[in-house]
Design an enzyme around this catalytic site. Structure first.
Site, PDB file in Angstrom:
ATOM      1  N   HIS A 181      -9.995   0.724   4.060  1.00 24.86           N
ATOM      2  CA  HIS A 181      -8.769   0.859   4.851  1.00 24.86           C
ATOM      3  C   HIS A 181      -9.045   1.758   6.062  1.00 24.86           C
ATOM      4  O   HIS A 181      -9.871   2.677   5.984  1.00 24.86           O
ATOM      5  CB  HIS A 181      -7.638   1.444   3.991  1.00 24.86           C
ATOM      6  CG  HIS A 181      -6.319   1.382   4.662  1.00 24.86           C
ATOM      7  ND1 HIS A 181      -5.891   2.323   5.572  1.00 24.86           N
ATOM      8  CD2 HIS A 181      -5.339   0.453   4.602  1.00 24.86           C
ATOM      9  CE1 HIS A 181      -4.700   1.988   6.028  1.00 24.86           C
ATOM     10  NE2 HIS A 181      -4.342   0.861   5.460  1.00 24.86           N
ATOM     11  N   SER A 224       4.928   1.164   5.300  1.00 28.83           N
ATOM     12  CA  SER A 224       6.144   1.917   5.658  1.00 28.83           C
ATOM     13  C   SER A 224       7.413   1.079   5.755  1.00 28.83           C
ATOM     14  O   SER A 224       8.498   1.568   5.426  1.00 28.83           O
ATOM     15  CB  SER A 224       5.922   2.659   6.978  1.00 28.83           C
ATOM     16  OG  SER A 224       5.513   1.733   7.989  1.00 28.83           O
ATOM     17  N   ASN A 256       0.854  -1.185   0.000  1.00 30.83           N
ATOM     18  CA  ASN A 256       0.000   0.000   0.000  1.00 30.83           C
ATOM     19  C   ASN A 256       0.894   1.241   0.000  1.00 30.83           C
ATOM     20  O   ASN A 256       1.529   1.553   0.996  1.00 30.83           O
ATOM     21  CB  ASN A 256      -0.902  -0.014   1.243  1.00 30.83           C
ATOM     22  CG  ASN A 256      -1.822   1.177   1.314  1.00 30.83           C
ATOM     23  OD1 ASN A 256      -1.799   2.042   0.439  1.00 30.83           O
ATOM     24  ND2 ASN A 256      -2.629   1.240   2.363  1.00 30.83           N
ATOM     25  N   TYR A 257       0.939   1.926  -1.136  1.00 35.73           N
ATOM     26  CA  TYR A 257       1.809   3.096  -1.260  1.00 35.73           C
ATOM     27  C   TYR A 257       1.358   4.255  -0.370  1.00 35.73           C
ATOM     28  O   TYR A 257       2.138   5.162  -0.096  1.00 35.73           O
ATOM     29  CB  TYR A 257       1.809   3.601  -2.708  1.00 35.73           C
ATOM     30  CG  TYR A 257       2.619   2.830  -3.715  1.00 35.73           C
ATOM     31  CD1 TYR A 257       3.141   3.491  -4.820  1.00 35.73           C
ATOM     32  CD2 TYR A 257       2.833   1.468  -3.623  1.00 35.73           C
ATOM     33  CE1 TYR A 257       3.884   2.826  -5.794  1.00 35.73           C
ATOM     34  CE2 TYR A 257       3.559   0.794  -4.575  1.00 35.73           C
ATOM     35  CZ  TYR A 257       4.073   1.472  -5.667  1.00 35.73           C
ATOM     36  OH  TYR A 257       4.798   0.811  -6.643  1.00 35.73           O
ATOM     37  N   LYS A 258       0.080   4.296  -0.017  1.00 41.69           N
ATOM     38  CA  LYS A 258      -0.514   5.421   0.709  1.00 41.69           C
ATOM     39  C   LYS A 258      -0.155   6.728  -0.022  1.00 41.69           C
ATOM     40  O   LYS A 258      -0.149   6.747  -1.265  1.00 41.69           O
ATOM     41  CB  LYS A 258      -0.052   5.404   2.168  1.00 41.69           C
ATOM     42  CG  LYS A 258      -0.459   4.094   2.876  1.00 41.69           C
ATOM     43  CD  LYS A 258      -0.370   4.171   4.368  1.00 41.69           C
ATOM     44  CE  LYS A 258      -0.820   2.863   4.988  1.00 41.69           C
ATOM     45  NZ  LYS A 258      -0.816   2.911   6.471  1.00 41.69           N
ATOM     46  N   GLU A 311      -6.123  -5.405  10.070  1.00 42.03           N
ATOM     47  CA  GLU A 311      -5.036  -4.477  10.429  1.00 42.03           C
ATOM     48  C   GLU A 311      -5.472  -3.658  11.632  1.00 42.03           C
ATOM     49  O   GLU A 311      -6.300  -2.755  11.507  1.00 42.03           O
ATOM     50  CB  GLU A 311      -4.774  -3.488   9.290  1.00 42.03           C
ATOM     51  CG  GLU A 311      -4.276  -4.074   8.007  1.00 42.03           C
ATOM     52  CD  GLU A 311      -3.824  -2.977   7.038  1.00 42.03           C
ATOM     53  OE1 GLU A 311      -4.619  -2.079   6.692  1.00 42.03           O
ATOM     54  OE2 GLU A 311      -2.652  -3.020   6.654  1.00 42.03           O
ATOM     55  N   ILE A 368      -0.592   0.369  12.986  1.00 38.09           N
ATOM     56  CA  ILE A 368      -0.229   0.836  11.641  1.00 38.09           C
ATOM     57  C   ILE A 368       0.851   1.909  11.729  1.00 38.09           C
ATOM     58  O   ILE A 368       0.733   2.865  12.500  1.00 38.09           O
ATOM     59  CB  ILE A 368      -1.471   1.360  10.889  1.00 38.09           C
ATOM     60  CG1 ILE A 368      -2.382   0.183  10.517  1.00 38.09           C
ATOM     61  CG2 ILE A 368      -1.079   2.156   9.639  1.00 38.09           C
ATOM     62  CD1 ILE A 368      -3.685   0.583   9.855  1.00 38.09           C
TER      63      ILE A 368
HETATM   64  O1  LIG Z   1      -1.875   0.350   6.643  1.00 33.18           O
HETATM   65  C1  LIG Z   1      -1.098  -0.552   6.352  1.00 33.18           C
HETATM   66  C2  LIG Z   1      -1.201  -1.244   5.044  1.00 33.18           C
HETATM   67  O2  LIG Z   1      -2.442  -1.000   4.424  1.00 33.18           O
HETATM   68  C3  LIG Z   1       0.023  -0.955   7.254  1.00 33.18           C
HETATM   69  O3  LIG Z   1       0.933   0.127   7.309  1.00 33.18           O
HETATM   70  P1  LIG Z   1       2.399  -0.128   7.869  1.00 33.18           P
HETATM   71  O4  LIG Z   1       2.969  -1.309   7.090  1.00 33.18           O
HETATM   72  O5  LIG Z   1       3.122   1.156   7.593  1.00 33.18           O
HETATM   73  O6  LIG Z   1       2.246  -0.446   9.331  1.00 33.18           O
END
Ligand SMILES: O=C(CO)COP(=O)(O)O
Length: 225
Positions: free
Chosen positions: A96, A206, A12-14, A144, A149
């Protein structure tokens, strides 16, 4: 997981700067070469604006991060399913924790996605919501816990029961729905622990995006499974 099913990795690039613009494509090329070297399916989930470039220049599956529950028409600034389909996406994340949705909207999008042969990865925050989402028969449920997160504290170590509980409840409802987990996952040990708890892959951000060498981090991630 049957023996011929391989665990999957969805990145997930966010909206990190390290995963935007030109870096979105170089991350996708890292995913592509990690798949070529390991055979573990690697999926990119970039911002909408970067999808076409990645589809045109790599061969990996590409998922949207979100699709709005709208019909074509006056919806300024929204993300329309039909536009994503026209640009060749292979699937989408939904619900999400950073883009929560109503259950009715999740249901309508999962139904429409199935009609368009689009895979769906619906996110949940705990066992109960994983169970509710499983009744909609998405491709994947990705559990999640929001509090983990971005912390680097892996769910597979900090809250293993949320993975085992989700696997039990989801498989009870529909064995065909695959369970992924995410939050704080970054190393091969984290992914190995997740698979041993019954997850069929991971959804992460991340730990790879902010790594000094994202490709090396991807190879380490899948090095122990
Ligand atoms: O939200 C996430 C993936 O969708 C998890 O984020 P991280 O891997 O940064 O903890």
């Amino acid at each position: 997981m049957s023996k011929n099913d391989k665990p999957i990795v969805i990145l997930n690039y966010k909206t990190y700067l390290e995963s935007s613009g030109d870096k979105a494509l170089s991350l996708a090329k890292d995913l592509e070469s990690a798949y070529d070297e390991t055979g573990i399916p690697m999926i990119a989930s970039p911002q909408a604006i970067d999808i076409t470039k990645i589809k045109d220049e790599t061969s990996i599956p590409v998922y949207a991060q979100h699709i709005d529950p709208i019909k074509p028409g006056g919806n300024t600034g929204s993300n329309l399913l039909e536009s994503f389909l026209a640009n060749g996406i292979d699937g989408t994340l939904l619900n999400h924790s950073e883009k929560r949705m109503k259950l009715a909207d999740i249901e309508s999008l999962v139904t429409k996605a199935k009609e368009s042969n689009l895979k769906t990865c619906v996110c949940s925050n705990n066992v109960a919501t994983s169970e509710a989402i499983a009744t909609l028969s998405p491709t994947y449920v990705a559990v999640e816990p929001p509090e983990l997160i971005g912390t680097g504290i892996p769910v597979s170590k900090a809250e293993p029961e949320i993975i085992t509980g989700t696997v039990d409840k989801v498989k009870n409802i529909n064995k065909n729905v695959k369970v992924l987990c995410g939050a704080g996952i970054s190393t091969g040990e984290d992914m190995k622990a997740a698979i041993e708890l019954g997850a069929e892959g991971v959804l992460l951000a991340s730990g790879i995006i902010k790594a000094k060498n994202p490709k090396e981090a991807l190879l380490d991630l899948v090095s122990k499974i």
